[in-house]
Design a protein around this motif. Structure first.
Motif, PDB file in Angstrom:
ATOM      1  N   ARG A  16      68.771 138.624  98.163  1.00  0.00           N
ATOM      2  CA  ARG A  16      67.667 138.086  98.960  1.00  0.00           C
ATOM      3  C   ARG A  16      66.399 137.923  98.124  1.00  0.00           C
ATOM      4  NH1 ARG A  16      68.218 138.224 104.590  1.00  0.00           N
ATOM      5  NH2 ARG A  16      70.217 139.057 105.313  1.00  0.00           N
ATOM      6  N   SER A  17      66.118 138.892  97.269  1.00  0.00           N
ATOM      7  CA  SER A  17      64.896 138.798  96.461  1.00  0.00           C
ATOM      8  C   SER A  17      64.998 137.677  95.439  1.00  0.00           C
ATOM      9  CB  SER A  17      64.602 140.142  95.777  1.00  0.00           C
ATOM     10  OG  SER A  17      65.663 140.538  94.937  1.00  0.00           O
ATOM     11  N   CYS A  18      66.175 137.477  94.844  1.00  0.00           N
ATOM     12  CA  CYS A  18      66.349 136.380  93.887  1.00  0.00           C
ATOM     13  C   CYS A  18      66.290 135.032  94.588  1.00  0.00           C
ATOM     14  CB  CYS A  18      67.674 136.535  93.150  1.00  0.00           C
ATOM     15  SG  CYS A  18      67.691 137.853  91.921  1.00  0.00           S
ATOM     16  N   GLU A  19      66.872 134.966  95.785  1.00  0.00           N
ATOM     17  CA  GLU A  19      66.831 133.711  96.536  1.00  0.00           C
ATOM     18  C   GLU A  19      65.388 133.344  96.894  1.00  0.00           C
ATOM     19  OE1 GLU A  19      68.855 131.679 100.505  1.00  0.00           O
ATOM     20  OE2 GLU A  19      68.635 133.854 100.408  1.00  0.00           O
ATOM     21  N   ARG A  20      64.626 134.309  97.365  1.00  0.00           N
ATOM     22  CA  ARG A  20      63.242 134.012  97.749  1.00  0.00           C
ATOM     23  C   ARG A  20      62.409 133.624  96.540  1.00  0.00           C
ATOM     24  NH1 ARG A  20      60.157 137.486 102.152  1.00  0.00           N
ATOM     25  NH2 ARG A  20      58.940 135.557 102.050  1.00  0.00           N
ATOM     26  N   LEU A  21      62.606 134.327  95.424  1.00  0.00           N
ATOM     27  CA  LEU A  21      61.846 133.979  94.229  1.00  0.00           C
ATOM     28  C   LEU A  21      62.247 132.596  93.736  1.00  0.00           C
ATOM     29  CD1 LEU A  21      59.876 134.584  91.976  1.00  0.00           C
ATOM     30  CD2 LEU A  21      61.690 135.888  90.814  1.00  0.00           C
ATOM     31  N   GLY A  22      63.549 132.314  93.721  1.00  0.00           N
ATOM     32  CA  GLY A  22      63.996 130.993  93.288  1.00  0.00           C
ATOM     33  C   GLY A  22      63.432 129.886  94.160  1.00  0.00           C
ATOM     34  N   ASN A  23      63.447 130.094  95.478  1.00  0.00           N
ATOM     35  CA  ASN A  23      62.890 129.084  96.391  1.00  0.00           C
ATOM     36  C   ASN A  23      61.381 128.967  96.231  1.00  0.00           C
ATOM     37  OD1 ASN A  23      65.431 128.595  97.430  1.00  0.00           O
ATOM     38  ND2 ASN A  23      65.154 129.890  99.231  1.00  0.00           N
ATOM     39  N   MET A 107      65.532 140.804  80.989  1.00  0.00           N
ATOM     40  CA  MET A 107      65.996 142.092  81.482  1.00  0.00           C
ATOM     41  C   MET A 107      67.367 141.964  82.142  1.00  0.00           C
ATOM     42  SD  MET A 107      64.612 144.356  84.664  1.00  0.00           S
ATOM     43  CE  MET A 107      65.246 143.076  85.755  1.00  0.00           C
ATOM     44  N   LEU A 108      67.535 140.955  83.007  1.00  0.00           N
ATOM     45  CA  LEU A 108      68.795 140.778  83.712  1.00  0.00           C
ATOM     46  C   LEU A 108      69.919 140.410  82.754  1.00  0.00           C
ATOM     47  CD1 LEU A 108      67.415 138.814  86.790  1.00  0.00           C
ATOM     48  CD2 LEU A 108      68.314 141.152  86.819  1.00  0.00           C
ATOM     49  N   ALA A 109      69.647 139.510  81.816  1.00  0.00           N
ATOM     50  CA  ALA A 109      70.678 139.086  80.866  1.00  0.00           C
ATOM     51  C   ALA A 109      71.125 140.242  79.985  1.00  0.00           C
ATOM     52  CB  ALA A 109      70.152 137.933  80.011  1.00  0.00           C
ATOM     53  N   LEU A 110      70.158 141.013  79.485  1.00  0.00           N
ATOM     54  CA  LEU A 110      70.512 142.110  78.590  1.00  0.00           C
ATOM     55  C   LEU A 110      71.224 143.239  79.334  1.00  0.00           C
ATOM     56  CD1 LEU A 110      68.681 140.545  76.614  1.00  0.00           C
ATOM     57  CD2 LEU A 110      67.851 142.768  75.808  1.00  0.00           C
ATOM     58  N   ARG A 111      70.765 143.539  80.548  1.00  0.00           N
ATOM     59  CA  ARG A 111      71.447 144.600  81.294  1.00  0.00           C
ATOM     60  C   ARG A 111      72.869 144.169  81.668  1.00  0.00           C
ATOM     61  NH1 ARG A 111      66.163 147.004  83.212  1.00  0.00           N
ATOM     62  NH2 ARG A 111      66.430 149.214  82.741  1.00  0.00           N
ATOM     63  N   ALA A 112      73.055 142.897  81.966  1.00  0.00           N
ATOM     64  CA  ALA A 112      74.407 142.409  82.243  1.00  0.00           C
ATOM     65  C   ALA A 112      75.300 142.587  81.016  1.00  0.00           C
ATOM     66  CB  ALA A 112      74.362 140.941  82.666  1.00  0.00           C
ATOM     67  N   ASP A 138      67.306 129.481  83.332  1.00  0.00           N
ATOM     68  CA  ASP A 138      67.629 130.714  82.622  1.00  0.00           C
ATOM     69  C   ASP A 138      67.582 131.919  83.559  1.00  0.00           C
ATOM     70  OD1 ASP A 138      67.962 129.272  80.337  1.00  0.00           O
ATOM     71  OD2 ASP A 138      66.102 129.941  79.371  1.00  0.00           O
ATOM     72  N   PHE A 139      66.584 131.963  84.444  1.00  0.00           N
ATOM     73  CA  PHE A 139      66.505 133.070  85.391  1.00  0.00           C
ATOM     74  C   PHE A 139      67.729 133.079  86.304  1.00  0.00           C
ATOM     75  CE2 PHE A 139      65.424 134.553  89.670  1.00  0.00           C
ATOM     76  CZ  PHE A 139      65.174 135.894  89.388  1.00  0.00           C
ATOM     77  N   ALA A 140      68.121 131.904  86.801  1.00  0.00           N
ATOM     78  CA  ALA A 140      69.287 131.827  87.684  1.00  0.00           C
ATOM     79  C   ALA A 140      70.550 132.281  86.964  1.00  0.00           C
ATOM     80  CB  ALA A 140      69.450 130.397  88.199  1.00  0.00           C
ATOM     81  N   ALA A 145      74.595 136.568  86.005  1.00  0.00           N
ATOM     82  CA  ALA A 145      75.306 137.459  85.088  1.00  0.00           C
ATOM     83  C   ALA A 145      75.185 138.915  85.539  1.00  0.00           C
ATOM     84  CB  ALA A 145      74.756 137.299  83.671  1.00  0.00           C
ATOM     85  N   TRP A 146      73.995 139.321  85.975  1.00  0.00           N
ATOM     86  CA  TRP A 146      73.816 140.689  86.452  1.00  0.00           C
ATOM     87  C   TRP A 146      74.607 140.922  87.728  1.00  0.00           C
ATOM     88  CZ3 TRP A 146      73.002 145.412  85.262  1.00  0.00           C
ATOM     89  CH2 TRP A 146      72.544 146.341  86.196  1.00  0.00           C
TER      90      TRP A 146
END
Length: 208
Positions: A16-23, A107-112, A138-140, A145-146
């Protein structure tokens, strides 16, 4: 594999947080929180790199060198993100929308990678985007990946200390469930900062 019961609410919060930020960044609308659509114009390159105060940290072309107070540009590619070794300057520098979005994606890419990948990716390997469209893509990709790494974790993995070996945090000393919770907090609070920067930019420019 079914999602462990303890992971399910955190996964839902992340989605939900990624969807809201993306939108909020890509538009054309974002949910206000009560089901009402609010117009959200797509992020422009000018806004992506906007420095609202003097001496911001941002992302910059490598040829330009680091910004005020930074000592280097981290990341791969033609662009890098302002950084300095610990301890960072005090008070902390104000960071642009570009800096914050790049930080989240990295952060998300490296943690994945350090959870379900090669366990070798460093900040110097993450490609820093120089424009808004590339940064959003890139964020998406990093978020996806995470999320995939989370779906590979069973109930035992959630209790495993060091299941994520991300080298820039306490992940090697924490149970994985704590790492999942922390990543959500990063997305939530940086996402809120990014949304506020969009509001400030709109008010400054007098846009609708």
């Amino acid at each position: 594999m079914s999602v462990p019961a303890r992971l399910a609410p955190l996964l839902d919060q992340f989605d939900r947080s990624c969807e809201r930020l993306g939108n909020r960044l890509a538009g054309p609308f974002v949910d206000s929180g009560d089901g009402t659509d609010v117009a959200a114009p797509a992020l422009t390159d000018e806004e992506y790199l906007w420095e609202p105060v003097p001496d911001c940290w941002s992302v910059r072309r490598r040829g330009a060198g680091p910004g005020p107070g930074a000592t280097s540009l981290t990341g791969a590619g033609a662009w890098g993100r302002d950084t300095a070794p610990f301890p960072h300057p005090s008070p902390p520098p104000f960071t642009t929308l570009a800096w914050r979005l790049s930080h989240l994606g990295e952060m998300l890419a490296l943690r994945a990678d350090h959870t379900a990948g090669g366990h070798s990716m460093t900040r110097d390997d993450y490609r820093v985007a120089g424009d808004a469209a590339e940064a959003l893509a890139d964020f998406a990709a990093s978020a996806a990946a995470w999320r995939a790494a989370l779906l590979g974790a069973d109930d035992a993995a959630l209790d495993t200390v060091g299941y994520c070996t991300y080298p820039y945090g306490s992940d090697p000393e924490d149970p994985f469930l704590s790492t999942v919770w922390w990543v959500n907090q990063e997305v939530l609070h940086h996402g809120a900062e990014i949304a506020m920067l969009r509001d400030l930019h709109r008010a400054r420019s007098g846009a609708a």
